[in-house]
Design a protein around this motif. Structure first.
Motif, PDB file in Angstrom:
ATOM      1  N   ILE A  55       0.816  -1.219   0.000  1.00  0.00           N
ATOM      2  CA  ILE A  55       0.000   0.000   0.000  1.00  0.00           C
ATOM      3  C   ILE A  55       0.848   1.267   0.000  1.00  0.00           C
ATOM      4  O   ILE A  55       0.649   2.171  -0.829  1.00  0.00           O
ATOM      5  CB  ILE A  55      -0.961   0.013   1.214  1.00  0.00           C
ATOM      6  N   ALA A  56       1.807   1.347   0.927  1.00  0.00           N
ATOM      7  CA  ALA A  56       2.567   2.595   1.091  1.00  0.00           C
ATOM      8  C   ALA A  56       3.308   2.938  -0.195  1.00  0.00           C
ATOM      9  O   ALA A  56       3.299   4.090  -0.651  1.00  0.00           O
ATOM     10  CB  ALA A  56       3.536   2.462   2.265  1.00  0.00           C
ATOM     11  N   MET A  57       3.926   1.914  -0.798  1.00  0.00           N
ATOM     12  CA  MET A  57       4.682   2.177  -2.018  1.00  0.00           C
ATOM     13  C   MET A  57       3.772   2.643  -3.147  1.00  0.00           C
ATOM     14  O   MET A  57       4.074   3.604  -3.857  1.00  0.00           O
ATOM     15  CB  MET A  57       5.413   0.907  -2.445  1.00  0.00           C
ATOM     16  N   LEU A  58       2.644   1.983  -3.319  1.00  0.00           N
ATOM     17  CA  LEU A  58       1.728   2.329  -4.420  1.00  0.00           C
ATOM     18  C   LEU A  58       1.112   3.712  -4.206  1.00  0.00           C
ATOM     19  O   LEU A  58       0.940   4.479  -5.152  1.00  0.00           O
ATOM     20  CB  LEU A  58       0.622   1.279  -4.543  1.00  0.00           C
ATOM     21  N   LYS A  59       0.810   4.031  -2.950  1.00  0.00           N
ATOM     22  CA  LYS A  59       0.260   5.353  -2.669  1.00  0.00           C
ATOM     23  C   LYS A  59       1.300   6.420  -2.990  1.00  0.00           C
ATOM     24  O   LYS A  59       0.987   7.452  -3.593  1.00  0.00           O
ATOM     25  CB  LYS A  59      -0.177   5.440  -1.209  1.00  0.00           C
TER      26      LYS A  59
END
Ligand code: ZN
Ligand code: FE
Length: 256
Positions: A65-69
């Motif tokens: 999640i964090a990377m894609l966000k």
């Protein structure tokens, strides 16, 4: 209409599902097992990423999640009850809330059991449901955070969706699930036919998903705990369906 892209990732057969609304170009990922794998697939498709729809807090659904966000600026939609355990949640959702992917409308269905706050996303118009680790083809998720009976209630909600609803699960465990299902209903012809199809698909390196609600009604033992044939098969003729479900789940937990 939504365009759907699906692939299998990693050693635990996590199912990556990406959807894009043709009309608006809005794109969503269902869960985020691995940021790099999803980003690479999005680039291959030439898609951006506007939304991540999270089903539950487990790492194999949230690690990316964090990377894609960061890379795509995606908005993170997740069960409100688990927002404290999921990174970077922008919007916490509850049963009955709706989420738009472009012009497609998804309804949030609370499906506690595998985790206490687990949710599914269902679109009546698009005839599809993202069910995370609540329902698998020929199986269901392990029940970690609620009484076993709670999971039965969640499965009944999904079983009540229209039969032609396409079902996207969190993992492609169909082959292993089917081996267990056959021990309970060795003479279920629909199950036999499904297993033959699964063997063909996996031999070709293809996913066995999506399935449909109707197909699971005919073949998935966890959808069939109130069916006389299944109850007889486990020696609980006349047993309470929730208790029958619990017994099947316990047997599956120790099946190998
Ligand atoms: Zn999980
Ligand atoms: Fe999972």
């Amino acid at each position: 209409m939504l365009a759907i892209d699906q692939s299998i990732f990693g050693s635990d057969d996590n199912f990556i599902v990406l959807v894009r609304d043709d009309a608006t170009g809005q794109t969503a990922a269902i869960d985020a097992v691995d940021g790099h794998a999803i980003a690479e697939r999005l680039r291959q498709l030439g898609w951006g990423l506007d939304l991540i729809l999270v089903t539950h807090h487990h790492r194999d659904h949230t690690a990316g999640i964090a990377m894609l966000k960061g890379e795509f600026g995606a908005t993170v939609v997740a069960p409100a009850a688990e927002a404290g355990r999921i990174p970077a949640v922008d919007r916490g959702v509850h049963e009955g809330d709706t989420v738009n992917v472009g012009r497609a409308i998804f309804e949030v269905i609370a499906t506690p059991g595998h985790t206490a706050g687990h949710v599914a996303y269902w679109s009546a118009e698009e005839k599809l449901a993202f069910v995370g680790d609540t329902l698998f083809s020929l199986g269901c998720g392990r029940v970690f955070e609620t009484p076993l009976e709670t999971m039965w209630t969640s499965l009944l909600k999904l079983r009540a969706l229209p039969r032609d609803t396409a079902v996207y699960c969190g993992h492609d465990y169909t082959a292993a699930n089917g081996r267990f299902a056959l021990t309970l209903e060795p003479s279920n012809l629909d199950l036999e036919a499904r297993m033959a199809e699964v063997a063909r698909l996996r031999a070709d390196g293809r996913p066995t998903l999506p399935t449909t609600i109707g197909a699971e009604q005919a073949t998935n033992p966890f959808f069939r705990a109130d069916k006389p044939r299944l109850r007889r098969a486990i020696g609980m003729a006349g047993g309470d369906p929730a208790a029958v479900f619990a017994e099947i789940r316990r047997r599956k937990d120790s099946f190998s």
